[in-house]
Design a protein around this motif. Sequence first.
Motif, short mmCIF file in Angstrom:
data_model
loop_
_atom_site.label_atom_id
_atom_site.label_comp_id
_atom_site.label_asym_id
_atom_site.label_seq_id
_atom_site.Cartn_x
_atom_site.Cartn_y
_atom_site.Cartn_z
N LEU A 1 0.81 -1.09 -0.06
CA LEU A 1 -0.06 -0.07 -0.09
C LEU A 1 1.08 1.02 -0.12
O LEU A 1 0.56 2.23 -0.78
N MET A 2 1.89 1.37 0.83
CA MET A 2 2.71 2.47 0.81
C MET A 2 3.53 2.69 -0.59
O MET A 2 3.58 3.77 -1.06
N GLN A 3 3.97 1.38 -1.22
CA GLN A 3 4.80 1.62 -2.27
C GLN A 3 3.66 2.31 -3.63
O GLN A 3 4.03 3.07 -4.24
N PHE A 4 2.44 1.75 -3.35
CA PHE A 4 1.59 2.08 -4.49
C PHE A 4 1.18 3.71 -4.28
O PHE A 4 1.09 4.34 -5.12
N THR A 5 0.93 4.08 -2.75
CA THR A 5 0.86 5.51 -2.61
C THR A 5 1.84 6.41 -3.13
O THR A 5 1.47 7.38 -3.73
N ALA A 6 2.97 6.04 -2.85
CA ALA A 6 4.38 6.59 -3.56
C ALA A 6 4.19 6.99 -5.12
O ALA A 6 4.30 8.00 -5.58
N LEU A 7 4.09 5.70 -5.66
CA LEU A 7 4.00 5.76 -6.90
C LEU A 7 2.57 6.54 -7.67
O LEU A 7 2.75 7.36 -8.58
N MET B 1 1.58 9.12 -6.31
CA MET B 1 1.77 10.49 -6.04
C MET B 1 2.78 10.90 -7.01
O MET B 1 2.50 11.87 -7.45
N VAL B 2 3.74 10.19 -7.41
CA VAL B 2 4.56 10.25 -8.50
C VAL B 2 3.79 10.56 -10.02
O VAL B 2 4.20 11.65 -10.61
N LEU B 3 2.84 9.60 -9.99
CA LEU B 3 2.24 9.55 -11.48
C LEU B 3 1.08 10.99 -11.26
O LEU B 3 1.04 11.45 -12.25
N ALA C 1 1.66 13.85 -9.88
CA ALA C 1 2.61 15.04 -10.07
C ALA C 1 2.96 15.05 -11.74
O ALA C 1 3.16 16.14 -12.16
N ALA C 2 3.66 13.60 -12.06
CA ALA C 2 3.64 13.74 -13.50
C ALA C 2 2.48 14.18 -14.32
O ALA C 2 2.88 14.97 -15.40
N MET C 3 1.38 13.89 -14.10
CA MET C 3 0.46 14.18 -14.88
C MET C 3 -0.09 15.65 -14.89
O MET C 3 -0.76 16.45 -15.93
N MET C 4 0.29 16.27 -13.71
CA MET C 4 -0.07 17.79 -13.59
C MET C 4 0.96 18.74 -14.23
O MET C 4 0.62 19.84 -14.56
N VAL C 5 2.13 18.11 -14.65
CA VAL C 5 3.48 19.14 -15.16
C VAL C 5 2.97 18.83 -16.77
O VAL C 5 2.95 17.78 -17.11
N GLU C 6 2.87 20.11 -17.34
CA GLU C 6 2.71 19.75 -18.92
C GLU C 6 4.01 19.49 -19.48
O GLU C 6 5.14 19.70 -19.09
N LYS C 7 3.82 18.36 -20.42
CA LYS C 7 4.79 17.68 -21.14
C LYS C 7 6.07 17.40 -20.23
O LYS C 7 7.20 17.54 -20.15
N ALA C 8 5.27 16.54 -19.05
CA ALA C 8 6.24 16.09 -17.76
C ALA C 8 7.14 14.82 -18.60
O ALA C 8 6.79 14.18 -19.38
N LYS C 9 8.04 14.82 -18.20
CA LYS C 9 9.37 13.88 -18.65
C LYS C 9 8.48 12.50 -18.23
O LYS C 9 7.95 12.25 -17.05
N LEU D 1 -1.56 -0.38 -8.28
CA LEU D 1 -2.95 -0.71 -8.72
C LEU D 1 -3.71 -0.70 -7.52
O LEU D 1 -4.62 -0.42 -7.45
N SER D 2 -2.93 -1.53 -6.55
CA SER D 2 -3.81 -1.95 -5.27
C SER D 2 -3.82 -0.64 -4.46
O SER D 2 -4.65 -0.62 -3.47
N ILE D 3 -3.05 0.38 -4.46
CA ILE D 3 -3.15 1.42 -3.63
C ILE D 3 -3.72 2.82 -4.65
O ILE D 3 -3.87 3.87 -4.00
N SER D 4 -4.19 2.49 -5.65
CA SER D 4 -4.67 3.60 -6.60
C SER D 4 -5.99 4.04 -6.17
O SER D 4 -6.88 3.11 -5.48
N ARG D 5 -6.50 5.02 -6.40
CA ARG D 5 -7.96 5.43 -6.18
C ARG D 5 -8.86 5.32 -7.17
O ARG D 5 -9.90 5.38 -7.22
N ILE D 6 -8.54 4.22 -8.05
CA ILE D 6 -9.13 3.81 -9.36
C ILE D 6 -9.83 2.70 -8.76
O ILE D 6 -9.53 1.52 -8.34
#
Length: 104
Positions: free
Chosen positions: A9-15, A17-19, A21-29, A76-81
């Motif tokens: 759960l902690m690993q997924f939460t971290a991912l 958050m990273v994903l 943040a990446a979606m919020m930045v225009e043309k994120a690497k 997947l297991s920690i996503s909000r989807i």
Amino acid sequence: MGKNNIRILMQFTALAMVLTAAMMVEKAKSIPVCNIDTNDLEKCRGAVTGNSPPPPGPDCCAVVKAANLECLCPYLSISRIDPSKIKAVLASCGAKNPSCLPRS
């Protein structure tokens, strides 16, 4: 909840958050994760969000088929989807459910 489930759960939460943040930045690497680039996940966003998401398109299915789904389990297991939406996309794309998604 067992120690392994909490760790996952902690690993997924971290991912997640990273994903996010990446979606919020225009043309994120793009960050490669489990055989796919994180920017490619955007191709499946419509198919897993909202009350009545449309079926995934060919671009989304290409991402799903390229991904190492078992590797994505901690994320997947920690996503909000909703897992049922993930399973619907996988079924629509002809991919097997990873072991971490509920069978029901």
